[in-house]
Scaffold this motif. Structure first.
Motif, short mmCIF file in Angstrom:
data_model
loop_
_atom_site.label_atom_id
_atom_site.label_comp_id
_atom_site.label_asym_id
_atom_site.label_seq_id
_atom_site.Cartn_x
_atom_site.Cartn_y
_atom_site.Cartn_z
N GLY A 168 59.64 33.65 35.49
CA GLY A 168 58.95 33.58 34.22
C GLY A 168 57.70 32.71 34.25
O GLY A 168 57.23 32.27 35.31
N GLN A 169 57.15 32.45 33.08
CA GLN A 169 55.95 31.64 32.96
C GLN A 169 56.15 30.20 33.46
O GLN A 169 55.23 29.62 34.04
CB GLN A 169 55.46 31.64 31.51
N PRO A 170 57.33 29.57 33.26
CA PRO A 170 57.49 28.20 33.75
C PRO A 170 57.25 28.08 35.25
O PRO A 170 56.59 27.13 35.70
CB PRO A 170 58.94 27.87 33.39
N SER A 171 57.77 29.01 36.03
CA SER A 171 57.59 28.90 37.48
C SER A 171 56.12 29.07 37.87
O SER A 171 55.61 28.38 38.76
CB SER A 171 58.44 29.94 38.21
N LEU A 172 55.40 29.97 37.17
CA LEU A 172 53.98 30.17 37.48
C LEU A 172 53.16 28.93 37.18
O LEU A 172 52.31 28.51 37.97
CB LEU A 172 53.43 31.36 36.69
N ARG A 274 35.86 24.95 38.76
CA ARG A 274 36.50 26.21 39.09
C ARG A 274 37.54 26.57 38.04
O ARG A 274 37.96 25.71 37.25
CB ARG A 274 37.17 26.13 40.47
N THR A 275 37.96 27.81 38.06
CA THR A 275 39.01 28.25 37.16
C THR A 275 40.27 28.54 37.94
O THR A 275 40.25 28.82 39.14
CB THR A 275 38.59 29.51 36.38
N ALA A 276 41.39 28.48 37.26
CA ALA A 276 42.69 28.80 37.85
C ALA A 276 43.57 29.29 36.72
O ALA A 276 43.45 28.85 35.58
CB ALA A 276 43.31 27.58 38.52
N THR A 277 44.46 30.22 37.02
CA THR A 277 45.33 30.74 35.97
C THR A 277 46.56 31.38 36.61
O THR A 277 46.83 31.18 37.79
CB THR A 277 44.57 31.74 35.07
N VAL A 278 47.32 32.12 35.81
CA VAL A 278 48.54 32.74 36.30
C VAL A 278 48.42 34.25 36.19
O VAL A 278 47.71 34.78 35.33
CB VAL A 278 49.78 32.26 35.52
N LEU A 279 49.11 34.95 37.09
CA LEU A 279 49.09 36.40 37.05
C LEU A 279 49.68 36.87 35.73
O LEU A 279 50.63 36.29 35.21
CB LEU A 279 49.91 36.96 38.22
N GLY A 280 49.10 37.91 35.19
CA GLY A 280 49.46 38.34 33.85
C GLY A 280 48.31 38.03 32.90
O GLY A 280 48.04 38.78 31.97
N SER A 281 47.64 36.89 33.14
CA SER A 281 46.40 36.61 32.42
C SER A 281 45.22 37.22 33.15
O SER A 281 44.21 37.57 32.54
CB SER A 281 46.20 35.09 32.29
N VAL A 282 45.32 37.33 34.48
CA VAL A 282 44.25 37.87 35.31
C VAL A 282 44.84 38.77 36.38
O VAL A 282 45.88 38.45 36.96
CB VAL A 282 43.44 36.73 35.99
N ASP A 283 44.21 39.90 36.63
CA ASP A 283 44.57 40.74 37.76
C ASP A 283 43.28 41.29 38.37
O ASP A 283 42.18 40.96 37.93
CB ASP A 283 45.55 41.86 37.37
N GLN A 284 43.40 42.17 39.38
CA GLN A 284 42.22 42.66 40.07
C GLN A 284 41.29 43.43 39.14
O GLN A 284 40.06 43.36 39.25
CB GLN A 284 42.62 43.53 41.26
N THR A 285 41.87 44.17 38.20
CA THR A 285 41.06 44.91 37.25
C THR A 285 40.17 43.99 36.42
O THR A 285 38.98 44.26 36.20
CB THR A 285 41.95 45.75 36.32
N PRO A 296 33.07 34.85 37.26
CA PRO A 296 33.60 33.49 37.05
C PRO A 296 34.91 33.22 37.76
O PRO A 296 35.32 32.05 37.86
CB PRO A 296 33.77 33.41 35.53
N TYR A 297 35.59 34.26 38.26
CA TYR A 297 36.88 34.04 38.91
C TYR A 297 36.75 33.78 40.41
O TYR A 297 37.74 33.46 41.06
CB TYR A 297 37.81 35.23 38.70
N GLU A 298 35.56 33.92 40.97
CA GLU A 298 35.39 33.70 42.40
C GLU A 298 35.85 32.27 42.75
O GLU A 298 35.39 31.29 42.17
CB GLU A 298 33.94 33.90 42.82
N GLY A 299 36.75 32.18 43.71
CA GLY A 299 37.30 30.89 44.11
C GLY A 299 38.47 30.41 43.28
O GLY A 299 39.05 29.36 43.56
N ALA A 300 38.86 31.19 42.26
CA ALA A 300 39.95 30.78 41.38
C ALA A 300 41.30 30.91 42.07
O ALA A 300 41.55 31.87 42.80
CB ALA A 300 39.94 31.62 40.10
N TYR A 301 42.18 29.94 41.82
CA TYR A 301 43.56 30.01 42.29
C TYR A 301 44.42 30.64 41.20
O TYR A 301 44.29 30.31 40.02
CB TYR A 301 44.08 28.62 42.64
N ILE A 302 45.29 31.51 41.61
CA ILE A 302 46.16 32.23 40.67
C ILE A 302 47.57 32.26 41.25
O ILE A 302 47.76 32.65 42.41
CB ILE A 302 45.65 33.66 40.44
N THR A 303 48.55 31.84 40.48
CA THR A 303 49.93 31.95 40.94
C THR A 303 50.55 33.24 40.41
O THR A 303 50.28 33.67 39.28
CB THR A 303 50.79 30.75 40.49
N GLY A 304 51.37 33.86 41.23
CA GLY A 304 52.05 35.09 40.86
C GLY A 304 53.51 35.03 41.28
O GLY A 304 53.94 34.10 41.97
#
Length: 435
Positions: A168-172, A274-285, A296-304
């Motif tokens: 779920g969201q807590p782990s991300l 830089r920006t960082a977020t979790v999968l579900g808020s951002v994807d490849q599309t 703006p997402y270049e270099g961003a860290y994203i957990t999934g």
């Protein structure tokens, strides 16, 4: 309430204290605003659960609303059923999938659950809803298992009839905080000004504090905002406060994240932040639509929760989509909801196949999952088994069996793996519980 192996008739539960004070509402990150009601059935597969041996399941998700929408989840479930039936079904039985639009609405979510009972569904599979208090009582009363929800609600990790496939969201958020601790200066979190949003910062902080980092600046934004000029400015001011160590901004706004980034990129382009977020808020599309490698997402860290969409372990799902979705553009293989539904269907298939020639009912599916069945998802998750775990029960998450996340990064406009394998955030979640 009866025990793990019986039928529960209680209301769905929030996280017990002290979990509720930190993690509880964080799992409801992507909250809806629609007040429309209506539940429909998409007849992707024929038949009904009954004397003809057809196995009926239901999947639900919000569609065509002004908030978060996940139409790809029920669409993937229908494609999965077509694929299974083209191969002779499950143990020779045809799989029938009912689709209900829960519209981000509590009344409609309850009606979806009632429809599942009326249609004799043996499980609800790969679904998305924040309204656990509306649908879980009905499922629990009928003994219908909830397999592979999106991880939005506390009940998905506490109800004995819930079988979550991710953390779920807590782990991300916990995993993201842990990663950003040694990569960022000051960190700003931009999140909805809502009950659900109130607990995002504590979970992110649990990861940051594990790495010795200061707490986030909690920046509130209207849940239904159409622009984020003021929140993006406040977030940027904090994240750029240390000239020697540029910070990070973490938007956790669900489908509104792209709207936020439109405001943020005009202010933070030359800041080094830089920006960082979790999968579900951002994807490849989303990354492609925002400018790819120049966005703006270049270099961003994203957990999934799972490997990146380009990983070969998704080839089986992609083949099913290509051959049985008939060009359905609702299904994006990179969408975390679609991926969750695929894994949930994998769990359902394993449970039913373990029953063999026996009668397939909600009770027999639950019994298969409760009796130590270990499910191989082809490396998309650790092996899944819902044996009782003291570790997770101690932090108030008795149904959590997968606290592993993946770390991804945007390089050259593409979402790629930033680290090999999974990261276990169990200890980080324990720290959040103790705060």
């Amino acid at each position: 309430m009866t025990g793990r192996h019986g039928i529960s008739c209680s209301r769905s539960r929030a996280f017990p204290r002290p979990v509720r004070a930190t993690v509880g509402r964080a799992v409801a990150l992507l909250v809806g605003a629609s007040l429309a009601v209506g539940c429909g059935v998409v007849p992707g597969v024929t038949g009904g659960d009954g004397d003809d041996g057809t196995i009926t399941v239901m999947t639900w998700a919000p569609q065509d609303t002004d908030a978060t929408n996940k139409p790809g989840m029920p669409a993937l479930a229908l494609a999965y059923a077509r694929w299974i039936n083209s191969r002779g079904g499950l143990n020779g039985r045809e799989l029938r999938v009912l689709n209900c639009n829960e519209r981000n609405d509590s009344v409609t979510a309850a009606k979806c659950a009632e429809r599942a009972v009326d249609e004799g569904a043996v499980a609800v599979v790969g679904s998305y809803s924040q309204h656990a208090d509306s649908f879980f009582p009905t499922l629990e009363s009928a003994g219908i298992p909830y397999i592979g929800g999106y991880g939005l609600t506390a009940a998905e990790f506490t109800s004995p009839l819930s079988y979550p496939v991710n953390g779920g969201q807590p782990s991300l958020l916990a995993g993201l905080g842990r990663e950003l601790a040694d990569k960022c200066g000051p960190v700003s979190l931009v999140r909805p000004d809502s009950i659900a949003g109130d607990e995002l910062a504590p979970v992110l902080n649990s990861g940051l504090s594990a790495g010795g980092h200061a707490e986030v600046r909690d920046v509130l934004a209207a849940e239904d905002a159409t622009e984020y000029a003021a929140p993006s400015q406040r977030a940027l001011e904090h994240a750029s406060a240390d000239p020697a160590r540029p910070g990070c901004v973490v938007p956790a706004l669900g489908d509104r994240t792209s709207t936020f980034m439109d405001s943020f990129r005009r202010r933070g382009e030359d800041s080094g932040v830089r920006t960082a977020t979790v999968l579900g808020s951002v994807d490849q599309t989303v990354i492609n639509a925002s400018g790819g490698k120049s966005g703006p997402y270049e270099g961003a860290y994203i957990t999934g929760w799972y490997p990146v969409a380009s990983d070969k372990r998704w080839d089986g799902m992609k083949k099913v989509i290509n051959t049985h979705a008939f060009g359905d553009n609702r299904i994006d293989p990179a969408d975390a909801g679609v991926q969750t539904t695929w894994i949930a269907c994998t769990v359902l298939r394993a449970a039913i196949e373990s029953i063999g020639d026996g009668e397939v009912t909600a009770r027999s599916v639950r019994r298969a999952l409760d009796n130590g069945l270990s499910i191989d998802t082809g490396g998309l998750t650790p092996e899944l088994s819902w044996d009782y775990s003291e570790t997770f029960a101690a932090v108030g998450l008795p149904q959590l069996v997968n606290a592993e996340v993946t770390l991804q990064v945007v390089r050259g406009g593409r979402l790629v793996s930033a680290r090999t394998g999974f990261v276990d955030v169990t200890k980080t979640l324990q720290r959040a519980e103790l705060r």
